[in-house]
Design a protein around this motif. Sequence first.
Motif, short mmCIF file in Angstrom:
data_model
loop_
_atom_site.label_atom_id
_atom_site.label_comp_id
_atom_site.label_asym_id
_atom_site.label_seq_id
_atom_site.Cartn_x
_atom_site.Cartn_y
_atom_site.Cartn_z
N ARG A 91 18.96 -42.43 -77.52
CA ARG A 91 19.88 -42.76 -76.44
C ARG A 91 19.16 -43.65 -75.43
O ARG A 91 18.01 -43.39 -75.07
CB ARG A 91 20.36 -41.48 -75.75
N ILE A 92 19.82 -44.71 -75.01
CA ILE A 92 19.30 -45.56 -73.95
C ILE A 92 20.19 -45.38 -72.74
O ILE A 92 21.37 -45.76 -72.75
CB ILE A 92 19.27 -47.05 -74.37
N VAL A 93 19.66 -44.75 -71.71
CA VAL A 93 20.42 -44.50 -70.48
C VAL A 93 19.81 -45.36 -69.38
O VAL A 93 18.64 -45.19 -69.01
CB VAL A 93 20.37 -43.02 -70.07
N MET A 94 20.59 -46.30 -68.86
CA MET A 94 20.10 -47.19 -67.82
C MET A 94 20.63 -46.76 -66.47
O MET A 94 21.77 -46.29 -66.35
CB MET A 94 20.51 -48.63 -68.14
N THR A 95 19.79 -46.90 -65.45
CA THR A 95 20.19 -46.52 -64.10
C THR A 95 20.89 -47.66 -63.36
O THR A 95 21.25 -47.52 -62.20
CB THR A 95 18.96 -46.07 -63.29
N SER A 135 15.40 -71.15 -75.07
CA SER A 135 16.58 -71.05 -74.20
C SER A 135 17.64 -70.11 -74.77
O SER A 135 18.39 -69.49 -74.02
CB SER A 135 17.17 -72.45 -73.95
N GLY A 136 17.68 -70.00 -76.09
CA GLY A 136 18.65 -69.10 -76.72
C GLY A 136 18.30 -67.63 -76.59
O GLY A 136 19.11 -66.76 -76.94
N GLU A 137 17.11 -67.33 -76.07
CA GLU A 137 16.66 -65.94 -75.93
C GLU A 137 16.72 -65.46 -74.49
O GLU A 137 15.87 -64.67 -74.05
CB GLU A 137 15.24 -65.80 -76.50
N ASN A 138 17.69 -65.94 -73.75
CA ASN A 138 18.01 -65.40 -72.42
C ASN A 138 19.12 -64.36 -72.58
O ASN A 138 20.14 -64.64 -73.22
CB ASN A 138 18.50 -66.51 -71.49
N TYR A 139 18.91 -63.19 -72.02
CA TYR A 139 19.89 -62.11 -72.16
C TYR A 139 20.09 -61.41 -70.82
O TYR A 139 19.19 -61.36 -69.99
CB TYR A 139 19.38 -61.03 -73.13
N ARG A 140 21.28 -60.86 -70.64
CA ARG A 140 21.43 -59.86 -69.58
C ARG A 140 20.77 -58.57 -70.10
O ARG A 140 20.74 -58.32 -71.30
CB ARG A 140 22.91 -59.63 -69.25
N VAL A 141 20.27 -57.77 -69.17
CA VAL A 141 19.53 -56.57 -69.57
C VAL A 141 20.41 -55.64 -70.41
O VAL A 141 19.93 -55.02 -71.37
CB VAL A 141 18.97 -55.85 -68.33
N ARG A 142 21.68 -55.55 -70.11
CA ARG A 142 22.56 -54.69 -70.90
C ARG A 142 22.68 -55.21 -72.34
O ARG A 142 22.81 -54.43 -73.28
CB ARG A 142 23.94 -54.54 -70.26
N GLU A 143 22.63 -56.54 -72.50
CA GLU A 143 22.67 -57.11 -73.85
C GLU A 143 21.40 -56.76 -74.62
O GLU A 143 21.45 -56.51 -75.83
CB GLU A 143 22.83 -58.63 -73.77
N ILE A 144 20.27 -56.73 -73.92
CA ILE A 144 19.01 -56.33 -74.56
C ILE A 144 19.13 -54.89 -75.04
O ILE A 144 18.74 -54.56 -76.17
CB ILE A 144 17.82 -56.48 -73.60
N ALA A 145 19.69 -54.02 -74.20
CA ALA A 145 19.87 -52.62 -74.59
C ALA A 145 20.75 -52.50 -75.82
O ALA A 145 20.47 -51.70 -76.73
CB ALA A 145 20.47 -51.84 -73.42
N GLU A 146 21.78 -53.31 -75.89
CA GLU A 146 22.70 -53.26 -77.04
C GLU A 146 22.03 -53.79 -78.30
O GLU A 146 22.24 -53.25 -79.40
CB GLU A 146 23.96 -54.05 -76.71
N GLY A 160 24.65 -47.61 -65.56
CA GLY A 160 24.95 -47.08 -64.24
C GLY A 160 25.55 -48.13 -63.32
O GLY A 160 26.04 -49.16 -63.77
N PRO A 161 25.45 -47.90 -62.02
CA PRO A 161 25.99 -48.86 -61.04
C PRO A 161 25.05 -50.06 -60.88
O PRO A 161 23.92 -50.04 -61.37
CB PRO A 161 26.04 -48.02 -59.75
N PRO A 162 25.51 -51.12 -60.21
CA PRO A 162 24.64 -52.27 -59.96
C PRO A 162 23.34 -51.85 -59.27
O PRO A 162 23.32 -50.94 -58.44
CB PRO A 162 25.49 -53.17 -59.05
N SER A 163 22.26 -52.52 -59.64
CA SER A 163 20.94 -52.17 -59.13
C SER A 163 20.61 -52.94 -57.86
O SER A 163 21.13 -54.04 -57.62
CB SER A 163 19.88 -52.46 -60.20
N HIS A 164 19.70 -52.38 -57.06
CA HIS A 164 19.20 -53.08 -55.88
C HIS A 164 18.02 -53.99 -56.24
O HIS A 164 17.53 -54.70 -55.37
CB HIS A 164 18.77 -52.06 -54.82
#
Length: 207
Positions: A91-95, A135-146, A160-164
Motif C-alpha cells: 500500500r502506498i499512502v501519501m500525506t 523531458s518525457g520523464e516529468n511526472y506529478r508525484v501521484r503519477e509516480i505512485a501509480e 491526502g490533501p494538498p501539501s504545504h
Amino acid sequence: RQAGVTRFVYSSSCSVYGAGTGEWKTETSGTEPLTAYAACKLRTEAVLDSLAAADFSPTSLRNATAYGSSPRMRFDIVVNQLAGLAWTERRIVMTSDGSPWRPLVHALDIAEAFACVLDAPAEVVHNQVFNVGSSGENYRVREIAEVVAAAFPGCETAFGPPSHDGRSYRVSFDKIAAALPSFRCRWTAERGALELKALFDRIELSP
C-alpha cells in the motif's frame, strides 16, 4: 586531466529550481532553492563558475530526481521509497494530493551523462550547466505512485490533501540533448519500478 586542462564534473540537482506551477524549467530559468541541500548545490555551482579558467574546466550537471538499485540502497528518494512501501506494505499512502511535479532519472543514466561530458570536447561543456534527464520523464508525484503501484500486483494507493511543501519543478532537458547527442536516457520510471520489484523479490526485502 586532458591536454593540460583539468576537467571537473559536479553533481548538482534540479531541486535548485524549487517552486513552479508546471512551466518548463531550463538552465536559464530562475532558481529558488527551498532546502539547505538545494541551496548548497547552487552555491557550489557559483564557486565553480568563479574558478573556471583556461586550465580548469568545470561542468555542473543538475540531475533530475534519481532512482535505481544499489548495494547501499537509498530509500529517501521518491521512486525507491514508494517501491519499498509497495513491497513491504502492499500500500502506498501519501500525506499529500501528489500534485507537485518531479523529473526522474535512473542512476545509470546519470553515470552515462558524466561519461558523455568527459568525452565531449572541452569547449562544448566548459563552465556549462546541464539539466540531466529526459523531458518525457516529468511526472506529478501521484503519477509516480501509480507507476510504482502498477509494478507491484495488489498494491493500493491513497492520497491526502494538498501539501504545504512548495517544491514542484517540471524540467526541460533539451540543452543536454543538443550539446551531447551521444547522451540519451535508457530508463523510464516504469522500467525502474520493475527493476526494483525484481530486486526485492530476489533478496526478499524485509520491512
